[in-house]
Design a protein around this motif. Structure first.
Motif, PDB file in Angstrom:
ATOM      1  N   UNK A  24       0.817  -1.212   0.000  1.00 16.04           N
ATOM      2  CA  UNK A  24       0.000   0.000   0.000  1.00 16.04           C
ATOM      3  C   UNK A  24       0.845   1.253   0.000  1.00 16.04           C
ATOM      4  N   UNK A  25       1.955   1.238   0.746  1.00 19.76           N
ATOM      5  CA  UNK A  25       2.861   2.399   0.731  1.00 19.76           C
ATOM      6  C   UNK A  25       3.476   2.587  -0.646  1.00 19.76           C
ATOM      7  N   UNK A  26       3.790   1.483  -1.352  1.00 13.87           N
ATOM      8  CA  UNK A  26       4.351   1.576  -2.707  1.00 13.87           C
ATOM      9  C   UNK A  26       3.335   2.205  -3.661  1.00 13.87           C
ATOM     10  N   UNK A  27       2.058   1.826  -3.514  1.00 16.97           N
ATOM     11  CA  UNK A  27       1.017   2.422  -4.359  1.00 16.97           C
ATOM     12  C   UNK A  27       0.905   3.921  -4.099  1.00 16.97           C
ATOM     13  N   UNK A  28       0.908   4.310  -2.832  1.00 16.69           N
ATOM     14  CA  UNK A  28       0.846   5.738  -2.487  1.00 16.69           C
ATOM     15  C   UNK A  28       2.047   6.476  -3.055  1.00 16.69           C
ATOM     16  N   UNK A  29       3.231   5.858  -2.955  1.00 16.71           N
ATOM     17  CA  UNK A  29       4.438   6.475  -3.496  1.00 16.71           C
ATOM     18  C   UNK A  29       4.311   6.696  -4.999  1.00 16.71           C
ATOM     19  N   UNK A  30       3.812   5.684  -5.725  1.00 18.79           N
ATOM     20  CA  UNK A  30       3.664   5.826  -7.166  1.00 18.79           C
ATOM     21  C   UNK A  30       2.660   6.897  -7.545  1.00 18.79           C
ATOM     22  N   UNK A  31       1.556   6.968  -6.823  1.00 16.82           N
ATOM     23  CA  UNK A  31       0.551   7.998  -7.118  1.00 16.82           C
ATOM     24  C   UNK A  31       1.112   9.393  -6.885  1.00 16.82           C
ATOM     25  N   UNK A  32       1.837   9.575  -5.782  1.00 13.85           N
ATOM     26  CA  UNK A  32       2.406  10.888  -5.496  1.00 13.85           C
ATOM     27  C   UNK A  32       3.496  11.238  -6.498  1.00 13.85           C
ATOM     28  N   UNK A  33       4.336  10.281  -6.833  1.00 14.44           N
ATOM     29  CA  UNK A  33       5.405  10.528  -7.797  1.00 14.44           C
ATOM     30  C   UNK A  33       4.827  10.852  -9.175  1.00 14.44           C
ATOM     31  N   UNK A  34       3.798  10.120  -9.588  1.00 14.34           N
ATOM     32  CA  UNK A  34       3.166  10.412 -10.860  1.00 14.34           C
ATOM     33  C   UNK A  34       2.514  11.777 -10.878  1.00 14.34           C
ATOM     34  N   UNK A  35       1.905  12.162  -9.761  1.00 16.71           N
ATOM     35  CA  UNK A  35       1.280  13.490  -9.681  1.00 16.71           C
ATOM     36  C   UNK A  35       2.323  14.593  -9.784  1.00 16.71           C
TER      37      UNK A  35
END
Length: 604
Positions: free
Chosen positions: A168-179
């Motif tokens: 779940x932390x990896x998903x959050x990281x990817x969403x923030x990085x993509x944003x």
């Protein structure tokens, strides 16, 4: 890691005086015959590209096994409801997809995407502060967590929920990085990251894995030292040996006989193969218990979201994902700059940095949804391995293929731990050395610069050590905030980049003193000063989107225009967008020292 840096370290002051001497031509221009066999004879053959791709896979495997092994060791005792080989396969599949996307549509640099230590350190903080939780899903209601007090709370369920929370932390990281990439944030910040920001980040990135390298090498120091010795001999002592390319290229493609610096090109592949064979003969090859599967992994499977369960999103996973995103973004921007420097290209433009970070975020989201506890980011060790766009595409294809077969992915775990440690040790040392070599772009005799570099490096190494020695000193009473602060303070490359960026842009200094000569906002403007303007324009086209994607830029929403080259960018002058092709001016050991035309940088 297959050749010395194109520009030797010159600890001379470029000064801040008004009358500056012109920058000397690099040695590559004075001796253009060195290491220039690739470009005059066209693109690389497919056979040579496959061997180079296999070499990349070995370097990627060292990161993959190291990060997963250390994370699984940090979890509570017990088994998993799925095979560790399937976790490795899901990570390999996401790395392959992310590598292909990054090379095709992202930064357009031949960068391999791999699980980096910037994901591992926050994940270790999250699992170390993991409370004993029991999971209940009454009927069709939402997922509920409560403190677990039963005898089985530290077994299978806790171990699975910890990995789900990391995913779940990896998903959050990817969403923030993509944003961040879609908003153009890296493109706005990158021009302010000069050599005094990049150099401490590279040095700390090289130092940051020394504990893990020592841990793996200590499994058998004899094998580790043998591997390191062979890698040094192949890359340095035998680097000038040229071998005839009988298997590499048909004789009809060239009227002259080309010789290949095989030892330098395969300075990872050949030593690893030799030591792996020696360890098998001596019976020293053993799969770590954490990566061994109690049952045989399937030969084929199709990774898909929720294969085992959906990632677990909690407040601690959210804060851990934020620290992962900040650290990996810092690391990736350094990778873009380093790769462009080694390829003798201009600094990555804002649109390339934004696209690259966006697609890296997409790769991390895919990895998290597939159940992997590690995201994808540009790999520093792979930057120092010879490669091109064609090689990067092959690496992506091979990784995706291995990800479809957990049984084949499990074969990678049979590589002895000392071999993995030796590969990481030498490749991380190359990253460290490139950080030192970039100091000559700035005035190293300036007291301002000496303070910035020393303070950033020392504090980036001190704070994580302090946190490991006295973790109880940082306790706010709110678990999520504790995880965020601990995660950020255990990220050496983030600390080095943040402190270097803060001090570099707040302490007064001249452009030449900061290494931004002639007013150019570029980490390598001093290096670019000797490049002809026509060469700069044509080389900059390497960052442009492949045809026919540029035709769609006028139709995308205005907020996303930061992902496209601006009309006034040099990359759009003389010839329009770049055709899909391959960078043949390879990383260490290949190609021309100074690209003379865009044709030398493309194979098609």
């Amino acid at each position: 890691m297959s050749r010395s840096h194109p520009h030797p370290i010159q600890l001379r002051s470029v000064g801040s005086q008004d009358n500056q001497a012109p920058l000397p031509l690099p040695p590559a221009i004075q001796n253009p015959s060195s290491h220039s066999w690739a470009s005059p004879h066209g693109p690389l053959s497919w056979g040579l590209c496959c061997l180079l791709a296999l070499q990349h896979i070995l370097v990627l495997t060292s990161l993959l096994c190291a990060s997963h092994l250390l994370l699984l060791r940090s979890l509570s005792q017990g088994g998993l409801s799925y095979s560790p080989a399937q976790i490795l396969a899901s990570s390999l599949f996401s790395c392959g997809v992310s590598t292909a996307l990054q090379t095709w549509m992202g930064s357009r640099l031949p960068l391999v995407q791999a699980p980096s230590f910037e994901f591992l350190f926050p994940a270790l903080v999250l699992t170390s502060q993991k409370l004993p939780l029991a999971i209940q899903t009454p009927g069709n209601s939402s997922l509920m967590l409560h403190l677990c007090e039963g005898p089985g709370c530290h077994g299978l369920e806790l171990r699975n929920s910890s990995l789900r929370e990391v995913s779940g932390a990896v998903v959050v990281s990817g969403l923030l990085q993509g944003t961040l990439g879609l908003l153009g944030v890296p493109g706005h910040l990158f021009p302010y990251c000069g050599p005094l920001v990049l150099a401490p980040s590279l040095i700390v990135a090289g130092f940051s894995a020394h504990r893990e390298v020592a841990l793996f090498c200590s499994a058998h120091w004899g094998l580790a030292l043998l591997l390191i010795l062979l890698m040094v001999i192949c890359s340095q002592h035998l680097g000038s040996c040229q071998l005839p390319p009988c298997p590499w290229r048909p004789a009809s493609t060239s009227s002259t006989r080309t010789h290949i610096p095989a030892f330098r090109l395969f300075s990872v592949l050949v030593p690893v193969a030799c030591v792996w064979i020696v360890s098998a003969i001596l019976g020293l090859s053993a799969t770590p218990l954490e990566l061994s599967a109690p049952t045989e992994a399937p030969w084929f499977w199709l990774p898909h979201p929720a294969e085992w369960d959906w990632p677990l999103l909690t407040p601690r996973a959210l804060t851990t994902g934020i620290s992962m995103a900040l650290a990996t973004s810092t690391s990736s921007l350094g990778c873009y700059a380093l790769c462009g420097w080694l390829l003798h290209l201009p600094s990555p433009p804002p649109h390339a940095c934004s696209r690259g970070l966006s697609l890296e975020g997409l790769g991390s989201v895919l990895a998290g949804l597939l159940g992997s506890p590690m995201g994808t980011a540009s790999s520093f060790p792979n930057v120092g391995t010879a490669g091109s766009r064609r090689v990067a595409y092959l690496v992506g294809l091979l990784c995706a293929g291995l990800g479809l077969s957990p049984r084949l992915a499990q074969l990678l775990t049979t590589i002895p731990l000392p071999v993995l440690g030796g590969v990481l040790g030498v490749t991380q040392a190359v990253v460290l050395s490139t950080g030192f070599s970039s100091f000559h772009l700035a005035d190293i005799d300036s007291g301002r610069n000496v303070f910035i570099v020393g303070f950033a490096i020392f504090m980036a190494l001190l704070l994580p050590r302090w946190l490991r020695e006295a973790p109880v000193l940082l306790s706010t009473g709110w678990s999520s905030l504790d995880v965020l602060l601990r995660s950020l303070l255990t990220e050496p490359i983030f600390l080095a980049g943040f402190l270097g960026f803060l001090l570099e842009n707040t302490i007064p200094g001249t452009q030449l003193e900061r290494g931004l000569g002639q007013g150019l906002p570029s980490p390598f403007s001093a290096q670019e000063a000797w490049m002809p303007q026509k060469t700069k324009r044509k080389a900059a086209r390497e960052y442009d989107l492949p045809f026919p994607v540029p035709n769609l830029c006028t139709r995308i929403p205005q907020p996303l225009r930061c992902l496209c080259p601006l009309p006034e960018d040099p990359g759009n002058e003389e010839g329009g967008p770049a055709e899909p092709g391959e960078t043949t001016d390879l990383l260490p050991g290949f190609g021309e020292q100074c690209p003379r035309s865009s044709g030398e940088l493309r194979s098609q």
